[in-house]
Design an enzyme around this catalytic site. Structure first.
Site, mmCIF file in Angstrom:
data_model
loop_
_atom_site.group_PDB
_atom_site.id
_atom_site.type_symbol
_atom_site.label_atom_id
_atom_site.label_comp_id
_atom_site.label_asym_id
_atom_site.label_seq_id
_atom_site.Cartn_x
_atom_site.Cartn_y
_atom_site.Cartn_z
ATOM 1 C CE LYS A 162 51.568 71.307 37.516
ATOM 2 N NZ LYS A 162 51.893 72.659 37.182
ATOM 3 C CG ASP A 191 54.269 74.836 38.380
ATOM 4 O OD1 ASP A 191 54.098 75.607 39.128
ATOM 5 O OD2 ASP A 191 53.452 74.656 37.451
ATOM 6 C CD GLU A 217 55.834 76.921 36.071
ATOM 7 O OE1 GLU A 217 56.668 76.549 35.372
ATOM 8 O OE2 GLU A 217 54.592 76.920 35.835
ATOM 9 C CG ASP A 242 52.057 79.341 35.174
ATOM 10 O OD1 ASP A 242 51.782 80.073 34.216
ATOM 11 O OD2 ASP A 242 51.894 78.145 35.243
ATOM 12 C CE LYS A 266 50.873 77.638 31.843
ATOM 13 N NZ LYS A 266 50.281 77.276 33.172
ATOM 14 C CD GLN A 294 46.505 77.722 31.628
ATOM 15 O OE1 GLN A 294 47.137 78.740 31.289
ATOM 16 N NE2 GLN A 294 46.691 77.215 33.221
#
Ligand code: MUC
Ligand code: MG
Length: 367
Positions: A162, A191, A217, A242, A266, A294
């Protein structure tokens, strides 16, 4: 095979370690168990994950929209009328997690009715998925320790880190620490959960250009239309959509406008039926895909894995299937296992997992 009842049961299970990222943080799995009952006495199950920072849904909101609006429209339809089910669900805008959990529970019920796995009903390509673990915001040393733990305990070798903090050096230092410590032993991608502007994102990606990242992402807001296309045109790695591509039509728009080159699928937001459409679209357009997460519990993860393993395209890349490992407990009778970096899916009927009724009694919030 007629739908006779749809239940929406809120439950809460704490995380041992919260997951933090640019758009929010998750400390407890405050999810909703959806159960679809049929006239044959079959019960299909699924898990809805409220993510207010992404879709605006909350746990009480998911329960309310299912009980008051969605479920009453489905009673009397059969498990084979999924197109009719979706056209009724689409009369209500938004609420992707609530709708997806209903769809997944229908598929689970269909598999149980036919005594066939959902994986087999969809495509049955393989019975396993390699696993990617998502690493949330921490000090670099703690992120390194977490990756070490995932390698040692589960053999995981792909990590989505992240990013999206400011200044960007907070994240670039962490990603560099991971590459320095583990070298080519691990695959890394990042991401941003929309946390940076396009110019910050480009600066960060240039700082990380020597780190061998596979993907970037959702680094900046999709609404920054021109800036985002500009960013994607400057990157020399694929850009995963996403939050900006949550429906087949958004995927079309993002990809054809040059604002993304890869898609995250997802099941938690497109169920099984719509995820299949995203998959088919991606295959037709010649896109790589990633099975995304998720921040699902074990039930949601089992569904993602069953779907991902059903098709060649979705099983090519490691799926994001491991963040349930940070939960203190879960609802299943048999916990999911990740071994040697792989998740072997059950091929029993439906999604091939069972709810432990005692655990449900312990964690449900409505009694
Ligand atoms: C992801 O890929 O962004 C974190 C928040 C959310 O909505 O999804 C996850 C993972
Ligand atoms: Mg993401």
């Amino acid at each position: 095979m007629k739908i006779t009842k749809v239940e929406a049961i809120p439950f809460a299970i704490p995380y041992q370690k919260p997951l933090r990222f640019a758009s929010g943080e998750v400390h407890a799995a405050e999810h909703v168990l959806v159960r679809v009952h049929t006239s044959d006495g079959v019960v299909g199950v699924a898990e809805a994950t409220p993510r207010p920072f992404t879709y605006g849904e909350t746990q009480p909101g998911i329960v309310a929209v299912i009980e008051q609006i969605l479920a009453p429209q489905l009673l009397g339809l059969t498990l084979l009328q999924r197109e009719a089910v979706w056209s009724r669900l689409h009369r209500t805008v938004g609420n992707p997690a609530a709708k997806s959990a209903i769809d997944i529970a229908l598929w689970d019920a269909l598999g149980r009715t036919l005594d066939q796995s959902v994986n087999g009903l969809l495509g049955g390509f393989t019975d396993r998925m390699r696993v990617c673990h998502m690493v949330g915001f921490e000090e670099p040393a703690r992120m390194v320790a977490e990756v070490e733990r995932m390698i040692d305990a589960h053999g995981i070798r792909t990590f989505k880190v992240k990013v999206g903090r400011k200044p960007v050096t907070l994240d670039t230092a962490a990603v560099r620490a991971l590459r320095n410590r583990f070298g080519d032993e691990i695959e890394l991608y990042v991401d941003g959960n929309r946390g940076w502007s396009a110019s910050e994102a480009l600066k960060a990606m240039r700082e990380m250009a020597d780190l061998g990242l596979t993907f970037a992402e959702e680094l900046c807001p999709a609404d920054d239309v021109i800036s985002r296309r500009w960013l994607v045109s400057k990157l020399d790695i694929p850009f995963i959509a996403d939050e900006s591509a949550t429906t087949p039509s958004e995927v079309t728009r993002e990809v054809l406008s040059g604002a993304a080159t890869t898609v995250s699928i997802k099941c938690a937001r497109t169920g099984i039926t719509q995820s299949q459409r995203v998959h088919d679209l991606a295959e037709g357009l010649g896109l790589e895909v990633v099975m995304g997460n998720q921040v699902d519990g074990q039930l949601g993860t089992a569904c993602t894995a069953a779907f991902g393993a059903a098709f060649r395209l979705t099983s090519e890349r490691p799926g994001e299937l491991s963040n349930f490992l940070d939960m203190s407990d879960d609802l299943l009778t048999q916990p999911l296992v990740i071994d040697d970096g792989e998740f072997v899916i059950g091929l029993g009927p439906g999604i091939a997992v069972e709810i432990d009724e005692e655990k449900l009694t312990r964690y449900r919030l409505d009694r």
